[in-house]
Design a protein around this motif. Structure first.
Motif, PDB file in Angstrom:
ATOM      1  N   GLY A  16      49.391  76.357 -32.970  1.00  0.00           N
ATOM      2  CA  GLY A  16      48.843  77.566 -33.781  1.00  0.00           C
ATOM      3  C   GLY A  16      47.570  77.721 -33.307  1.00  0.00           C
ATOM      4  O   GLY A  16      46.644  77.005 -33.225  1.00  0.00           O
ATOM      5  N   SER A  17      47.283  78.953 -33.051  1.00  0.00           N
ATOM      6  CA  SER A  17      45.980  79.581 -32.834  1.00  0.00           C
ATOM      7  C   SER A  17      45.745  80.706 -33.849  1.00  0.00           C
ATOM      8  O   SER A  17      46.683  81.438 -34.322  1.00  0.00           O
ATOM      9  N   TYR A  18      44.397  80.784 -34.605  1.00  0.00           N
ATOM     10  CA  TYR A  18      44.141  81.450 -35.635  1.00  0.00           C
ATOM     11  C   TYR A  18      42.941  82.282 -35.372  1.00  0.00           C
ATOM     12  O   TYR A  18      41.738  81.473 -35.303  1.00  0.00           O
ATOM     13  N   LEU A  19      42.586  83.469 -35.158  1.00  0.00           N
ATOM     14  CA  LEU A  19      41.655  84.319 -34.715  1.00  0.00           C
ATOM     15  C   LEU A  19      41.001  84.878 -36.294  1.00  0.00           C
ATOM     16  O   LEU A  19      41.837  85.615 -37.007  1.00  0.00           O
ATOM     17  N   LEU A  20      39.912  84.351 -36.707  1.00  0.00           N
ATOM     18  CA  LEU A  20      39.451  85.121 -37.697  1.00  0.00           C
ATOM     19  C   LEU A  20      38.181  86.199 -37.265  1.00  0.00           C
ATOM     20  O   LEU A  20      37.279  85.738 -36.805  1.00  0.00           O
ATOM     21  N   LEU A  21      38.327  87.304 -37.530  1.00  0.00           N
ATOM     22  CA  LEU A  21      37.769  88.510 -37.027  1.00  0.00           C
ATOM     23  C   LEU A  21      37.144  89.377 -37.910  1.00  0.00           C
ATOM     24  O   LEU A  21      37.522  89.382 -39.332  1.00  0.00           O
ATOM     25  N   ASN A  22      36.024  89.980 -37.752  1.00  0.00           N
ATOM     26  CA  ASN A  22      35.188  90.906 -38.763  1.00  0.00           C
ATOM     27  C   ASN A  22      35.174  92.172 -37.927  1.00  0.00           C
ATOM     28  O   ASN A  22      34.870  92.360 -36.742  1.00  0.00           O
ATOM     29  N   ALA A  23      35.255  93.206 -38.608  1.00  0.00           N
ATOM     30  CA  ALA A  23      35.573  94.604 -38.329  1.00  0.00           C
ATOM     31  C   ALA A  23      34.263  95.192 -38.131  1.00  0.00           C
ATOM     32  O   ALA A  23      33.353  95.138 -39.067  1.00  0.00           O
ATOM     33  N   HIS A  24      34.105  96.269 -37.133  1.00  0.00           N
ATOM     34  CA  HIS A  24      32.817  96.980 -37.060  1.00  0.00           C
ATOM     35  C   HIS A  24      32.979  97.930 -37.998  1.00  0.00           C
ATOM     36  O   HIS A  24      34.007  98.891 -38.161  1.00  0.00           O
ATOM     37  N   GLU A  25      31.988  98.204 -38.652  1.00  0.00           N
ATOM     38  CA  GLU A  25      31.862  99.395 -39.550  1.00  0.00           C
ATOM     39  C   GLU A  25      32.084 100.732 -38.964  1.00  0.00           C
ATOM     40  O   GLU A  25      31.799 101.211 -37.676  1.00  0.00           O
ATOM     41  N   LYS A  34      45.487 100.247 -33.415  1.00  0.00           N
ATOM     42  CA  LYS A  34      45.871  99.134 -32.593  1.00  0.00           C
ATOM     43  C   LYS A  34      46.417  97.772 -33.491  1.00  0.00           C
ATOM     44  O   LYS A  34      47.088  97.052 -32.740  1.00  0.00           O
ATOM     45  N   LEU A  35      46.168  97.794 -34.472  1.00  0.00           N
ATOM     46  CA  LEU A  35      46.784  96.592 -35.547  1.00  0.00           C
ATOM     47  C   LEU A  35      48.363  96.702 -35.342  1.00  0.00           C
ATOM     48  O   LEU A  35      49.066  95.999 -35.401  1.00  0.00           O
ATOM     49  N   ALA A  36      48.574  98.135 -35.508  1.00  0.00           N
ATOM     50  CA  ALA A  36      50.022  98.309 -35.692  1.00  0.00           C
ATOM     51  C   ALA A  36      50.757  98.081 -34.206  1.00  0.00           C
ATOM     52  O   ALA A  36      52.037  98.106 -34.089  1.00  0.00           O
ATOM     53  N   ASN A 109      49.871  80.582 -25.988  1.00  0.00           N
ATOM     54  CA  ASN A 109      48.628  81.019 -27.281  1.00  0.00           C
ATOM     55  C   ASN A 109      47.676  81.424 -26.577  1.00  0.00           C
ATOM     56  O   ASN A 109      46.840  82.612 -27.129  1.00  0.00           O
ATOM     57  N   ILE A 110      47.027  80.728 -25.518  1.00  0.00           N
ATOM     58  CA  ILE A 110      45.791  81.279 -24.984  1.00  0.00           C
ATOM     59  C   ILE A 110      45.962  82.702 -24.359  1.00  0.00           C
ATOM     60  O   ILE A 110      45.131  83.614 -24.682  1.00  0.00           O
ATOM     61  N   ILE A 111      47.197  82.959 -23.646  1.00  0.00           N
ATOM     62  CA  ILE A 111      47.191  84.320 -23.192  1.00  0.00           C
ATOM     63  C   ILE A 111      47.525  85.414 -24.109  1.00  0.00           C
ATOM     64  O   ILE A 111      46.856  86.497 -24.168  1.00  0.00           O
ATOM     65  N   SER A 112      47.984  85.134 -25.220  1.00  0.00           N
ATOM     66  CA  SER A 112      48.366  85.747 -26.384  1.00  0.00           C
ATOM     67  C   SER A 112      47.027  86.292 -27.216  1.00  0.00           C
ATOM     68  O   SER A 112      46.583  87.326 -27.391  1.00  0.00           O
ATOM     69  N   CYS A 113      46.131  85.141 -27.255  1.00  0.00           N
ATOM     70  CA  CYS A 113      44.721  85.327 -27.836  1.00  0.00           C
ATOM     71  C   CYS A 113      43.940  86.259 -26.896  1.00  0.00           C
ATOM     72  O   CYS A 113      43.140  87.072 -27.612  1.00  0.00           O
ATOM     73  N   GLN A 114      44.060  86.099 -25.696  1.00  0.00           N
ATOM     74  CA  GLN A 114      43.275  86.938 -24.657  1.00  0.00           C
ATOM     75  C   GLN A 114      43.534  88.298 -24.887  1.00  0.00           C
ATOM     76  O   GLN A 114      42.882  89.213 -24.829  1.00  0.00           O
ATOM     77  N   GLN A 115      44.829  88.551 -24.943  1.00  0.00           N
ATOM     78  CA  GLN A 115      45.459  89.875 -25.099  1.00  0.00           C
ATOM     79  C   GLN A 115      45.138  90.641 -26.143  1.00  0.00           C
ATOM     80  O   GLN A 115      44.692  91.834 -26.191  1.00  0.00           O
ATOM     81  N   VAL A 116      45.329  89.914 -27.341  1.00  0.00           N
ATOM     82  CA  VAL A 116      45.175  90.534 -28.552  1.00  0.00           C
ATOM     83  C   VAL A 116      43.385  90.727 -28.442  1.00  0.00           C
ATOM     84  O   VAL A 116      43.070  92.070 -28.992  1.00  0.00           O
ATOM     85  N   LEU A 117      42.499  90.132 -28.176  1.00  0.00           N
ATOM     86  CA  LEU A 117      41.147  90.129 -28.313  1.00  0.00           C
ATOM     87  C   LEU A 117      40.770  91.701 -27.086  1.00  0.00           C
ATOM     88  O   LEU A 117      39.980  92.397 -27.443  1.00  0.00           O
ATOM     89  N   GLN A 118      41.501  91.571 -26.140  1.00  0.00           N
ATOM     90  CA  GLN A 118      41.402  92.685 -25.058  1.00  0.00           C
ATOM     91  C   GLN A 118      41.534  94.155 -26.095  1.00  0.00           C
ATOM     92  O   GLN A 118      41.174  94.979 -25.734  1.00  0.00           O
ATOM     93  N   MET A 119      42.746  93.942 -26.726  1.00  0.00           N
ATOM     94  CA  MET A 119      43.203  95.116 -27.435  1.00  0.00           C
ATOM     95  C   MET A 119      42.305  95.594 -28.652  1.00  0.00           C
ATOM     96  O   MET A 119      41.780  96.716 -28.687  1.00  0.00           O
ATOM     97  N   HIS A 123      36.091  96.643 -31.146  1.00  0.00           N
ATOM     98  CA  HIS A 123      36.186  96.996 -32.566  1.00  0.00           C
ATOM     99  C   HIS A 123      35.774  95.775 -33.632  1.00  0.00           C
ATOM    100  O   HIS A 123      35.981  96.244 -34.997  1.00  0.00           O
ATOM    101  N   VAL A 124      35.905  94.503 -33.091  1.00  0.00           N
ATOM    102  CA  VAL A 124      35.785  93.470 -34.049  1.00  0.00           C
ATOM    103  C   VAL A 124      34.793  92.425 -33.442  1.00  0.00           C
ATOM    104  O   VAL A 124      34.443  92.638 -32.018  1.00  0.00           O
ATOM    105  N   GLU A 125      34.432  91.300 -34.081  1.00  0.00           N
ATOM    106  CA  GLU A 125      33.870  90.394 -33.558  1.00  0.00           C
ATOM    107  C   GLU A 125      34.203  89.242 -33.976  1.00  0.00           C
ATOM    108  O   GLU A 125      35.078  89.091 -35.158  1.00  0.00           O
ATOM    109  N   ILE A 126      34.223  88.247 -33.283  1.00  0.00           N
ATOM    110  CA  ILE A 126      34.914  86.845 -33.658  1.00  0.00           C
ATOM    111  C   ILE A 126      34.193  86.005 -34.738  1.00  0.00           C
ATOM    112  O   ILE A 126      32.907  85.785 -34.207  1.00  0.00           O
ATOM    113  N   GLN A 127      34.519  85.897 -35.808  1.00  0.00           N
ATOM    114  CA  GLN A 127      33.961  84.973 -36.837  1.00  0.00           C
ATOM    115  C   GLN A 127      34.213  83.619 -36.414  1.00  0.00           C
ATOM    116  O   GLN A 127      33.428  82.648 -36.510  1.00  0.00           O
TER     117      GLN A 127
END
Length: 306
Positions: A16-25, A34-36, A109-119, A123-127
């Protein structure tokens, strides 16, 4: 009919991989779009790596919901209940977006995280990023089978997903609490088997409940699920391990915010029906707690048009 995110009710995986992200204002409109698209990304990766049993969940922090989706708010969605237990610290942390990715292959999981962060890039920063794994065929680091009372089969959907008759706009969505717990394994392993079982409330090998005369009212089993015949919460937990810190990544999904509130307040000894806090918390420190809502795919796609 609303299409739920398949990762909410998915069966257990190895990683399991869990990305905790903060969005840019000011990026709300682009983030809605993009989330859709993330569920489609998960579907494409799941098809490409079919043996990995990949699933994903997009969840929005209670603190960020009104900025991202100002038109409607799930009933009862709030930061966290006010619990003033002197010896339990929830360590509440606001997190704008949580991306949960689970599969049976760490590289997927690694590939999925990479592609999520590319998308979501720019717009976000990794918390933070948390990493969990399956341990000893479904046990946690205490050595006990994790959540043996979890709802099974179709009951998973009934417990975790909002019914259309309750909240039509949010049908197929789910309330969720994330907690990261740090395990005091040295103190735990100094206990005898009987002492461990009394704390957990069930047998270490079989996970059967202890005999009635042995069950403590503040045992872990009773604190987490007082009525085994009527579960209100679906748990998706994974152990986490680093040399200096080990513990549990705990996700609780429910069809109502009140169910999560009840479980947390009961476990922390703040319910009128509690006889004290969960004894297992004497061996775990809560490092992080955050509240989210995982909307249906239908809601994500409809909101992306606005």
């Amino acid at each position: 009919m609303a299409r739920e995110q398949l990762g909410v009710c998915a069966e257990a995986n190895l990683h399991g991989s869990y990305l905790l992200l903060n969005a840019h204002e000011g990026h709300e409109r682009l983030l809605r779009s993009k989330l859709a698209r993330l569920p489609l990304l998960f579907d494409r990766l799941a098809e490409h790596f079919s043996e990995a049993q990949l699933s994903g969940v997009v969840a929005i922090g209670s603190n960020y919901w009104d900025l991202l989706y100002p038109g409607a708010r799930p009933v009862g969605l709030s930061m966290l209940p006010e619990l003033s237990a002197a010896d339990i610290e929830l360590a509440a942390v606001p997190v704008d977006i949580l991306i949960q990715i689970r599969s049976d292959r760490l590289d997927v999981n690694i590939i999925s995280c990479q592609q999520v962060l590319q998308m979501l890039d720019s717009h976000v920063e990794i918390q933070d990023q948390l990493q969990g794994c399956r341990y000893l065929d479904g046990r946690n680091l205490t050595g006990f089978i994790d959540v043996p009372w979890n709802p099974k089969a179709r009951n998973r959907r009934q417990v975790s997903l909002i019914d259309a008759t309750e909240q039509p706009v949010f049908a197929g969505g789910s309330y969720m609490y994330l907690q990261q717990l740090v395990f005091d394994h040295l103190s735990w392993h100094q206990l005898s088997l009987a002492e461990q079982e009394d704390i957990m409330g069930y047998d270490k090998v079989s996970a059967r409940p202890l005999e009635e005369h042995r069950i403590l009212p503040d045992s872990h089993r009773l604190m987490m699920q007082p009525d085994l015949n009527a579960p209100e919460v679906l748990m998706q937990n994974m152990p986490s391990y680093q040399v200096k810190q080990q513990g549990l990544i705990q996700l609780a999904y429910a069809a109502s915010a009140q169910a999560l509130h009840r479980q947390l307040s009961y476990r922390c000894g703040m319910s009128a029906h509690s006889s004290g806090h969960d004894l297992l918390l004497n061996y775990h420190r809560i490092e992080l707690t955050a509240a989210f809502f995982a909307p249906s795919i239908s809601f994500l796609e409809l909101s992306a048009k606005n």
